[in-house]
Design an enzyme around this catalytic site. Sequence first.
Site, mmCIF file in Angstrom:
data_model
loop_
_atom_site.group_PDB
_atom_site.id
_atom_site.type_symbol
_atom_site.label_atom_id
_atom_site.label_comp_id
_atom_site.label_asym_id
_atom_site.label_seq_id
_atom_site.Cartn_x
_atom_site.Cartn_y
_atom_site.Cartn_z
ATOM 1 N N CYS A 74 -3.141 -58.842 61.430
ATOM 2 C CA CYS A 74 -3.324 -57.425 61.710
ATOM 3 C C CYS A 74 -2.045 -56.629 61.587
ATOM 4 C CB CYS A 74 -3.917 -57.248 63.098
ATOM 5 S SG CYS A 74 -2.968 -58.073 64.366
ATOM 6 N N GLU A 112 -12.340 -59.636 62.252
ATOM 7 C CA GLU A 112 -11.821 -58.915 63.433
ATOM 8 C C GLU A 112 -10.438 -58.390 63.094
ATOM 9 O OE1 GLU A 112 -9.566 -59.432 67.486
ATOM 10 O OE2 GLU A 112 -9.221 -60.454 65.603
ATOM 11 N N ARG A 156 -8.821 -53.495 75.464
ATOM 12 C CA ARG A 156 -8.423 -54.075 74.185
ATOM 13 C C ARG A 156 -9.492 -53.746 73.152
ATOM 14 N NH1 ARG A 156 -5.026 -58.344 73.064
ATOM 15 N NH2 ARG A 156 -5.337 -59.353 71.055
ATOM 16 N N ARG A 158 -10.926 -53.568 69.435
ATOM 17 C CA ARG A 158 -10.780 -54.234 68.145
ATOM 18 C C ARG A 158 -11.937 -53.824 67.232
ATOM 19 N NH1 ARG A 158 -6.284 -54.763 69.364
ATOM 20 N NH2 ARG A 158 -4.976 -56.607 69.336
#
Length: 351
Positions: A74, A112, A156, A158
Amino acid sequence: MKNQPTFIDLFSGIGGFRIGFEKSGFECLMSSEINDYCKKTYQNNFGESPLCDVTKIPLNDIPDHDVLTAGFPCQPFSICGKKRGFEDTRGTLFFHICEIINAKQPKVILLENVKHLIHHDSGNTLTVILNSLEELGYHVNFKLLNAKNFGMPQNRERIIIFATKEKPFNFSKCNFSQTESLETFLDDDDGDFEFLNKDEYTLIENPIVQKESGLMFVGYRNKAIWKTGIRENTEHLSRVHRQPNRIYSVQGTHPTIPSQESSGRFFIYLPNKDAVRKLTIKECYRIMGFPEDFKISESKSEAYKQVGNSVCIPMVTELATQILNQQLLSVNESQRITKKHKQLSFEFDFV
Ligand SMILES: C[S@@+](CC[C@H](N)C(=O)[O-])C[C@H]1O[C@@H](n2cnc3c(N)ncnc32)[C@H](O)[C@@H]1O
């Protein structure tokens, strides 16, 4: 188990996807990870080492599988990284995933990445990803999911991208659970805690719970400040706004545990003790949903990076369960899409 559904775990890190998918009844057929420290943690927990660099694995050596999971790197897209996206060689790893998909035709692909992927290059990067999957013959949809909606006390977010052969993944069928406050996830009182002295931090007078995130900002650490360019009377703000200096109450949720933080500068305020201490490494893993017996890397800095790079386990477990519940592994040939440019279905709303 007979007829067990299968998956491959690409960019496996320390195996967050594997824990969630195995919990839901899937069998892992292959994993790939380039980083030696991650491989060691994976080996310690699953009894086998992932294969190496995914780009070096011949396509013929990849077993047929039902689901391909990939939390691909990422950093190229992250707001904390340099945001170079596809220009960065790690960003182009996505196209290698496409080669594997083309060769192996898994029924479901689960990707993801960081939330910022949505905005990267004014949305073009995401469009390329979605279109590429669609051109490979898949229904494609995505949604931003948050660990705090899967029972974890962590804000969090995502992006989860599903590419499916049978029919689109239906995010609205997921079971979301109430967020609990951080205090119910803390180590017992006799832990090896690192408390701050009172003169090392400042508490603000009226802490407010931020509704969206659930964070309760209570103060900041008294670090030396960088004075250049700071207007008079705003000096404290320069401390407040640096993430490692912020202190949050355990009565709220915790901010995202990032992968860039290798010394675990996450400080929490305990109202019942009127004290501030560091979140322990064990607590970091707990608020990602890792099992208590997970064997954490002996190198503390690696352990922090590894957990920050990983996934919220209850979220992955729910997604894996939904793949089965929504019967996405039984491909009906008449419903297969092989044509390009089928309407993409996007779900932009947040849960
Ligand atoms: C965002 S992390 C994924 C973490 C994983 N989902 C977990 O639960 O720990 C991306 C991972 O991809 C790995 N990686 C980067 N380039 C790779 C490559 N060419 N082949 C295999 N793994 C790679 C990184 O070392 C990193 O661990």
